[in-house]
Structures are given as C-alpha cells and as structure tokens.
Design an enzyme around this catalytic site. Structure first.
Site, PDB file in Angstrom:
ATOM      1  N   LYS A  58     -24.651 -16.930  54.594  1.00  0.00           N
ATOM      2  CA  LYS A  58     -23.615 -15.999  54.149  1.00  0.00           C
ATOM      3  C   LYS A  58     -23.841 -15.698  52.674  1.00  0.00           C
ATOM      4  CE  LYS A  58     -19.188 -16.689  55.147  1.00  0.00           C
ATOM      5  NZ  LYS A  58     -17.796 -17.224  55.034  1.00  0.00           N
ATOM      6  N   ASP A  68      -6.976 -19.289  58.737  1.00  0.00           N
ATOM      7  CA  ASP A  68      -7.558 -18.063  59.281  1.00  0.00           C
ATOM      8  C   ASP A  68      -8.176 -18.339  60.639  1.00  0.00           C
ATOM      9  OD1 ASP A  68      -8.122 -15.384  59.349  1.00  0.00           O
ATOM     10  OD2 ASP A  68      -9.931 -15.510  58.124  1.00  0.00           O
ATOM     11  N   GLY A 102     -23.913 -10.142  60.780  1.00  0.00           N
ATOM     12  CA  GLY A 102     -22.472 -10.012  60.639  1.00  0.00           C
ATOM     13  C   GLY A 102     -22.112  -9.570  59.238  1.00  0.00           C
ATOM     14  N   ALA A 132     -15.185  -9.207  54.984  1.00  0.00           N
ATOM     15  CA  ALA A 132     -14.569  -8.888  53.699  1.00  0.00           C
ATOM     16  C   ALA A 132     -15.233  -9.628  52.545  1.00  0.00           C
ATOM     17  CB  ALA A 132     -13.080  -9.213  53.750  1.00  0.00           C
ATOM     18  N   SER A 133     -15.815 -10.793  52.821  1.00  0.00           N
ATOM     19  CA  SER A 133     -16.369 -11.604  51.727  1.00  0.00           C
ATOM     20  C   SER A 133     -17.867 -11.438  51.542  1.00  0.00           C
ATOM     21  CB  SER A 133     -16.054 -13.083  51.973  1.00  0.00           C
ATOM     22  OG  SER A 133     -16.596 -13.491  53.208  1.00  0.00           O
ATOM     23  N   GLY A 134     -18.567 -10.830  52.519  1.00  0.00           N
ATOM     24  CA  GLY A 134     -20.002 -10.660  52.366  1.00  0.00           C
ATOM     25  C   GLY A 134     -20.705 -10.437  53.681  1.00  0.00           C
ATOM     26  N   LYS A 135     -22.038 -10.567  53.656  1.00  0.00           N
ATOM     27  CA  LYS A 135     -22.852 -10.381  54.850  1.00  0.00           C
ATOM     28  C   LYS A 135     -23.430 -11.717  55.297  1.00  0.00           C
ATOM     29  CE  LYS A 135     -24.349  -5.578  54.119  1.00  0.00           C
ATOM     30  NZ  LYS A 135     -25.511  -4.671  53.975  1.00  0.00           N
TER      31      LYS A 135
END
Length: 1000
Positions: free
Chosen positions: A712, A815, A691, A694-697
């Site tokens: 993450k 969110d 995955g 916006a914040s990383g992989k």
C-alpha cells in the site's frame, strides 16, 4: 556387505509374494494407490505381504467358492481423499461398497457400470461434483444408491428410467438443478425416494410419481415445488412417510391421499398451503406423526383427526383457531404436541398426559386459559413444558413438583398464582425455570440447592417474598438469575459470589437491605448487575471495577454511601446508573460528561466541578473563582507556547524542503524478510495496481525469491474527503502501531513499513482472492456457497474477537466492512486496514472521536450521533457484513427504499418473510443455518448498543449456528429411518428462535 546379504533374499522374494496375491488383492492395492489417507486409516493396514486380502481390515469375502472372493468393502469414515477408485470395479463379486463420510473429490466416472455385481453403493457425505452418470442404470442388480450430501450438479439422466431393481435412491443436499422428472415414476421397485434440498427449478409435483406403488417414503423437502398435491398420490398404498416441507404447495391435501390405508407420517412443513385440515385425514387409520408446521393453514383442528392414535402432532406457526379437541388425550402414543404461534383458545384437554408418555408440550403464543392439566407428567416422561404468553390461571399442579424428568419449564406471561410446588424448585435435571410475569407468591425454599443443572432462573415480576435462600449460592451452573420486581427482603446472600458462571444478576425492585456482598470480583463472567430500587446500604465495592466484561450497572435508588470508587473507570459500560443514593465526593473523570448526566442524579454530596473542591460557602466560592482565573491564565500561556512551536516547526520544514532536504528514510520490519526496499519501489507500475482507496493505491509485487506481497503506497497529500484517523496520527502511523504488534491467523500480516519525506509504504502478505466485498458484489458475485460464507464470517469474527478481548488494551477497528475482510488462497478470511483503528485505554468505557470515521452503511447509529466509539460499534458493522453474506446485497443500494441494508432486511422480513431476504444463489438445503446466521446479524445490528452481543459471544453463536463450521448438514435418524433435516427448536428458544426472525 553383511547387510546386503541379509536384505537381498527379501528383495528377491517380494515380487514372488506380490505375485502370490489373488487378483482381488491386486485390484485392492491398485485402488489404494489412487487415494490419499493418514497412517491411522484402515488402508494403511492392507499388507501386500499377506497373500490373503480377506484378512485385511474392512474387507469381507465369500467362502462359497474355491478361491475366496471379495464381496463387501466398508471404507466409511476412513479419512480417504482423491478420485473415485475405479479399479474396485475389477472385483467381480463386489456387491456392497461403502465409501461414505470421506473426501472423495472427483466426478463419478462413466465407467462405474463396470461394477456389475454391485447391489449397494453408498457415497454419502463426500465431495463428489459434476453430473450423475447415466451409466449407473446399467448395473443390473443395484438396489441401494446413496449420493446424498455431496456437490453433484445437473439433472437426472434419462437412463435412470431403466433401473430395474433400485429400492433406495437418495440425492439429498446436492446442487442438482432442472426439474424432478416424471420418468422417476417408472422405477416401480423404489421403496425410498429422497430428493430433498436441491436447487431444482420451481415446478409442479410430477403426477407420474403416483406410479410408485411400492414406495414407503417420499422425501421431497426444499425441491421448489408449487401447485397442488396430485390425486395420483392416492395410488401410493404402501406410503408410510411423506415429507413435502419447505416448498410452495397450495390447495388442500387431496381426499384420495386421505384414504391411504397405511400412511403413518405426513409432513408439509414450511409450505404455502391455504385452508384448513380436511376431515378426510381421519381416514388415515395408522397415522402416527403429522407435521404441517409453518404454513398458512387456518380453521379448526378436526376432532376426527385427534381420534387417531397419534404420537406426534406439530401444527405450530399457522393460523388455526378454536380449541384442541379433548379426544387427543386418549391417544396412548402421544409424546409430542406443538401448536405454538396460532390463534387457538379454550382450555387444554384435562386428561392430557394421563394415557401417554408425553415428553414435549409447547402451546406458546396462543389464547389458552384455565388451569394447567394435572396429569401432564403422569407417565414420568415430561421433559419440556412451554406455555409462554397465554392466559392460564390457577396454581401449578402439585404433580409437577415430582416430575423428575422435567428439563425446561417456561410459564412466563400468564395469570398463574399461588405457591410453587416445593419439589419443582429442586428438580435434578431442570436447567431452565421461567416463572416470570405471573402472580406467584410465597418464598423460594432452600431446597433449590438440589437443582444442580439449573442454568437460567427467572422469577421476575411476581409477588415472591422472604429472603433469597442461601441455596442459590450452590447452583454452580447458574448463568442467569432474574428476580426483579418482587417483595424479597433481607440481605443478598454472601455466597452468591460463588456462582462463577453467572453472567446476569437482576434483583431490582425488591426490599433487599444490607451491603453489596464482598468478593464480588469472583463473578468474573458477570455482564449485567441490576440492584436498583432496594434498601442497600454501605459503600460501592471497589471490586466491581475488576469485572472485565461488565457493561450494565444499575445501583440506583438505594442508600449507598461514601464515594464512587475510582476503579469503576476500568469498566467499559454501556449503561451506568448510580442515581438517588447518598454518595459523596468526586465523580470519576471518565463519567463526568454529558453522556452520563443522568447517572448521578439525587446525590447532593457529589461534586460535579472536577476541581477537587466541594465547598459551598462564599469564601469557598471566592477561592474557586480565583483558582479559575489562574487556571485560565495558565492555559492561555500554554496555548501561545504551543502555537509558537508549531509555527517554528512549519517554517523549518518548509526551509528543508526548499533546500532539497529530505527526512531520513526509515525501513522497519516486523518479520524476517527476503527482499529489499529497492525491489519494492521498482514494482510501482500501473499494471500492478490491484486496488485504490481514499488513502492510496495497493500494488501486487512479485519478488525475485518467488514470494508475492501487497504494497500500500499512501498518498502524500490525502484527499480532502478521505476518512481520516484521529488528530495527531495519520493512517500510516496508526496502522504500523496496530499491525506491528498483532499476531493472529485472522488478522492480515504487516511484513514491514517504509517512509521518507516523499513516500510511505506498508508491505502486507498478499491475499490472492481479494476482498470479501469484491467476491460478493464484483465479477465473482454468486460464486461463494453457503458453507464458505459461514466460514468467512467465523474467521472474521475470530479476528475481531481477538482485537476486542485478547489485546491489552483492547483495539476497536472502526472500519469493519466487507472490503476490509481479505481472502487468501483457501478463502480464509483476515481482517485488514487498520488506518482508523483506536486503542481503548484502560479505565475508559469508550472514547470520543473528533470526526465520524468508517464507511456509510456500516456505521453504528450511536457512533454517528455521539462520536463515541467502543467495541459495540465494530459489532454493528460486523452485523452488516453478516447481512451481506446472507442476502448477497451491498450495504447501500439505491434500489432500497430505506437506502441501508439493515433497514431493508428488517422491513422485508416483516412484509415478505425470510425467503425474500436470502441470496437466491444459496442452496436452500442450508436454509436452517442461514436463518440462524441471519438472526445473529440482526442481533449485532440492534439499535441499542447494550443489546448487541460481545464479539466472543458472536463467535460462539456462529459456531452453534453451523453445527461446527466445515461440516455439511447431518441426516438425523428418527424411529430407525432417515428423517427430514429440519430445525427442531421450539417457541422458547431464546435469542435464536425461528420466531425471532419475524419479530426482530
């Protein structure tokens, strides 16, 4: 050695004892060996040392032969799981096999025709899948075959046309597809044919079914049928029950059907019939129950029909006009009359209830006028009297005051007047009394204390007067009290604080005086308190601040004095109004902002400047000006100091980086771990990426100990367009703070975290089925059945409920979306990604954010406009997730005219109805549950935050909507026979009624 001497003879005897078992006993033990069962199951008591299996639990034998043979096995509700136990077919005399309500989870084997002696085979309510084997038709004497409430698929085998003796056949609530074949009409021995709630391809009703001349019951609800009812159905001379509900049939009931001599039940619920009821129905001389609900029928109700001895007449939600014929009151059997939501007019039959044990009367949302018939409870059976939104006038009949059977009485929005019969107030079984929006007068007597079961009392918008009786405080079951807009006087009874179940207290627009009762903190479940526009005096009790779930407080237009208690800052209010009192002092800091600008009007003694001074003299103003100047100088100095520190820190950090320095790495674990930091970092390969956001992989990491975790890795420099948390904390800090403290089965677990100057990692439990968004809208779209979707909704709701209600202080996720609801190997849902989460500190009803955080399509409208966040924002987002589960659609779809899912659903419901909204992949057998869950989604996405239920309430509503999630729809009994599974709620079912879907 001594022990061996004792045990050896037993071991030697065991084979001999097993050998002494009859062949039937050996077959039973072989079948048992294929199944799993708990120790409490009756199979645990089958003793191989007992040579006579006829003495085993649930086993019945015949004694007619020299060697008793097993003839019947009743293993229903025995907690069995595993494949169908085919060795039972080795029992040569087995005529009855009941394995209902277990977890038999295989396909039915083709060798089942080896059970040659079977007469009755009941496999209802299991987990059977795959096709129905045609070999069942080879069992010559089979008379009952019940495969209902399973997961069978495919069509009907052609071999079924060969059944010679079959009398009862049911496949209700499966996943059968194809069409209903005409060859079923060849099984002329059938008396009960139940095919309801399957996924058949839309087709016409086969005319060949008219050859079933012995059939007594046809249950074909939810079978995708359209077109007209075949004339051949006129040959069904033995038919007593016909249910064609939840289809798309058109035309009228054929005259040939109307001449059937023995039919006593016909249901055409939720079809698309046009035209009116044919007069020929009067030829059904034995008709007892007629249900043509939720169609498009029009015209008048034929008087000839009402001449019959009907027991139940259900015509609700159609387009009928005219009056209810007087002669319906002559039926001695009538117990139910439901005609709500039509265009009927006139008066109700005057003798209604005089000749029959009338239990349920619902004529809501019509245009009836005149007086309420005086003898509705003449037989002492009336339980529900629902007359909402008509034009009834006159007084309530005195006889209703003695109707001790009455449970619900709803007379809202009529033109009724006069004094309420005194006995009506204290009926022992009454739990809902709604008299609102009429012209009633007089006093509420103290005898109301006898209504011990009363849960909701609504007398609002009338002309009641006098004191509110002390007896109100004795109603321990009371949840809602609406008495606003009347002429009540005197003080609010002090014992009203004894109502521990009370969630709503509305006494606005009366002439009440005296203080607000002390001890109000005892009303711990109070959600709404409205005492506006009275003559109340004294102070505002500080105890109100301890009402943890209060979100609506209106004390305006009274004569309250002194200051506003600081304890009110503990509340999380969606609405506050203290205007037009005589309050003085400071406004609490939480409420001294534009959001509450209209909450304190008309209180000249209140200070709005929050400096602590209320002086209005010139001297006071001069001092205030001097104080303001000093404050400004102090603030400027503080800003310069902060900027200098920040500049120095940046210079120092750049120097460290330029010299190759690195911040001390930090490895923090929240659970006992069996892996190291190095093992994690070595797995950062593109092949392991599962995955990216916006914040990383996010990487899937398989560890040496066999465990799998999700990692993450956050971007070092986050994207400019990324949604960010509040200033001062990045998403890494927020998520660590949140998940490091949380322990809940529906919140994803954070195993550990790591960060250095160049790298930040969060290590979570791995969720093999990915996110709900992927499953709903990705490659696996359409694979989730309804029960799984409902379970996922409940899991996620329980996780959010924990955040909102059980965490201290509460946590708002900010969110909530389907991509942040993850699914483990068993499809249990867990809420994830707390990078935007916010703690709502004690004393603050909501908090202002500097940016709009969240995902487009899920953001609550008030959050987008005001940047203020509380739990109601999460509830809106979760409502969008519910709509995704019901519709199968994404929250943003370019094909939507309205672009957003919420608006599309509401528009589609108004224009096209519920069928156009529900995901076509879902089994229509669950339309009842789906409708209720859809309504919950609409409640959660109401525009006004105060209208949205709390998450704890959402959990309860979801459980109730599913009848207890995890169970399949039940098959209720009616008059001793199997009855259609359908929603029985009336027009008055507040909050989750059928009607509310269409008007939401």
């Amino acid at each position: 050695m001594n022990l061996l001497v004792l045990v050896l003879p037993l071991l030697l005897c065991l084979p001999q004892r097993l050998h002494s078992l009859t062949q039937d006993g050996l077959s039973l033990l072989e079948a048992r060996s294929l199944l799993s069962y708990p120790s409490s199951s009756p199979l645990s008591s089958w003793n191989p040392l007992d040579p006579n299996p006829c003495s085993w639990p649930r086993v019945s034998c015949s004694s007619s032969s020299a060697v008793p043979r097993v003839t019947s096995l009743d293993l229903s509700n025995a907690d069995l799981s595993g494949p169908f136990p085919l060795p039972l077919c080795n029992l040569p005399s087995l005529s009855s096999l009941d394995l209902s309500n277990n977890s038999i989870n295989s396909t039915l084997p083709s060798g089942i025709d080896a059970c040659l002696a079977l007469v009755s085979l009941n496999l209802t309510e299991n987990l059977l899948s795959g096709p129905i084997p045609g070999s069942l038709a080879n069992i010559p004497g089979l008379r009952l075959l019940d495969l209902s409430y399973n997961s069978l698929s495919g069509g009907f085998p052609d071999e079924f046309a060969r059944f010679a003796s079959l009398e009862f056949f049911s496949v209700v609530c499966n996943f059968l597809n194809g069409t209903i074949p005409g060859f079923l009409g060849n099984i002329t021995s059938l008396r009960h044919l139940q095919l309801a709630y399957n996924s058949f391809v839309p087709s016409k009703l086969p005319a060949e079914l008219g050859n079933l001349t012995n059939v007594e019951e046809l249950w074909l609800s939810g079978c995708g049928l359209f077109g007209e009812i075949p004339d051949s159905f006129g040959n069904l001379e033995e038919l007593t029950s016909l249910d064609l509900s939840s289809n798309r049939l058109s035309g009228v009931i054929p005259a040939s059907l109307a001449r059937l001599p023995s039919i006593n039940q016909i249901e055409l619920f939720n079809n698309s019939l046009h035209g009116g009821l044919p007069v020929e129905l009067a030829n059904l001389t034995t008709l007892r129950r007629l249900d043509v609900s939720q169609n498009q029928l029009a015209g008048i109700i034929p008087p000839e029909l009402c001449e019959l001895q009907l027991s139940s007449l259900n015509l609700m939600e159609n387009r009928f006009e005219g009056t209810i014929p007087e002669n319906i009151a002559n039926s001695s059997n009538l117990y139910e009359l439901k005609v709500y939501n039509n265009s009927l007019t006139g008066t109700l039959p005057n003798n209604l209830g005089s000749n029959s044990p009338l239990r349920n009367l619902d004529v809501s949302f019509n245009h009836f006028y005149g007086e309420i018939p005086p003898n509705l409870c003449a037989k002492g059976s009336l339980e529900e009297l629902i007359l909402i939104s008509n034009k009834f006038s006159g007084v309530i009949p005195p006889s209703l005051g003695g109707c001790k059977s009455l449970i619900r009485a709803r007379l809202r929005n009529n033109q009724l007047s006069g004094i309420i019969p005194e006995g009506l107030w204290g009926l022992p079984h009454l739990y809902l009394l709604d008299l609102g929006e009429n012209q009633f007068s007089g006093e509420v007597p103290d005898g109301i204390r006898s209504a011990k079961n009363l849960s909701r009392l609504d007398v609002s918008q009338n002309m009641f007067s006098g004191d509110i009786p002390e007896g109100i405080g004795s109603l321990s079951s009371l949840v809602e009290l609406f008495a606003g807009t009347n002429n009540f006087t005197g003080q609010i009874p002090g014992n009203i604080v004894d109502l521990g179940m009370l969630s709503t207290l509305d006494l606005h627009d009366n002439e009440l005086s005296g203080p607000i009762p002390e001890g109000i903190s005892a009303l711990s479940k109070l959600n709404e308190l409205n005492l506006a526009n009275n003559r109340l005096s004294g102070r505002i009790p500080s105890e109100i601040g301890s009402l943890a779930v209060l979100n609506y407080l209106d004390l305006s237009m009274n004569s309250l004095t002194e200051g506003i208690p600081l304890q009110l800052q503990n509340l999380r209010l969606n609405f506050l109004n203290l205007s037009y009192n005589q309050l003085s002092g400071d406004i609490p800091e939480v409420y001294a902002n534009d959001m509450y600008r209209n909450s304190f009007l008309g209180n000249p003694g209140l200070c709005r400047d929050q400096t602590g001074s209320c002086s209005t003299t010139n001297e006071g103003r001069g001092g205030l000006k001097y104080l303001w100047l000093l404050s400004l100088i102090f603030v400027l100095a503080l800003v310069i100091l902060v900027v200098g520190i920040a500049w120095f820190y940046c210079k120092y950090w750049n120097f460290k980086k330029s010299n190759g320095g690195m911040a001390l790495s930090k490895w923090r674990s929240f659970h006992k771990l069996g892996f190291s930091e190095l093992e994690i970092t070595e797995s950062f390969k593109e092949d392991n990426v599962i995955g990216s956001g916006a914040s990383g992989k996010v990487y899937k990491v398989e560890l040496s100990n066999g465990e799998v975790v999700a990692v993450k890795k956050l971007w070092v420099n986050q994207k400019k367009n990324a949604t960010v948390p509040e200033p001062g904390k990045d998403s890494f800090q927020v998520e660590v703070e949140m998940l490091g403290k949380i322990r809940h089965k529906n919140i994803v677990r954070l195993w550990c975290c790591f960060h250095s100057g160049d790298c930040k990692m969060l290590v979570y439990e791995y969720m093999p089925n990915g996110s709900l968004g992927d499953v709903l809208h990705g490659r696996k779209a359409g694979t989730l059945d309804w029960r799984m979707r409902l379970k996922i909704a409940l899991d996620a709701a329980e996780g959010l409920s924990y955040l909102h209600h059980d965490c201290v202080p509460p946590i708002v996720h900010r969110d909530v979306k389907s991509n942040n609801i993850l699914l483990d190997g068993e499809y249990c849902a867990k809420v994830a990604d707390f990078g935007l989460a916010k703690i709502i500190m004690a004393g603050k009803g909501d908090e202002s954010m500097s940016v709009v955080a969240g995902s487009y399509g899920y953001i609550a409208p008030e959050y987008a406009y005001t940047l203020r966040v509380n739990e109601k924002s999460d509830i809106y987002s979760f409502g969008v997730v519910i709509l995704e589960l019901v519709t199968g659609r994404s929250p943003i779809d370019p094909t939507f005219v309205e672009k957003e899912l919420v608006k599309w659903v509401r528009t589609a419901l108004d224009k096209k109805g519920m069928e156009q909204v529900i995901d076509p992949c879902l089994d229509p057998a669950y339309n009842d549950e789906i409708r209720r869950v859809l309504e919950i989604g609409l409640l959660c996405t109401q525009t006004a935050p105060v209208s949205r239920p709390a998450m704890r309430k959402v959990v309860k509503l979801l459980v109730e909507a599913g009848g207890g999630v995890g169970n399949r729809p039940r098959n209720p009994k009616m008059d001793g026979k199997l009855a259609p599974y359908m929603y029985e709620g009336g027009a008055d079912d507040a909050g989750l009624s059928r009607r509310s879907v269409h008007v939401a």
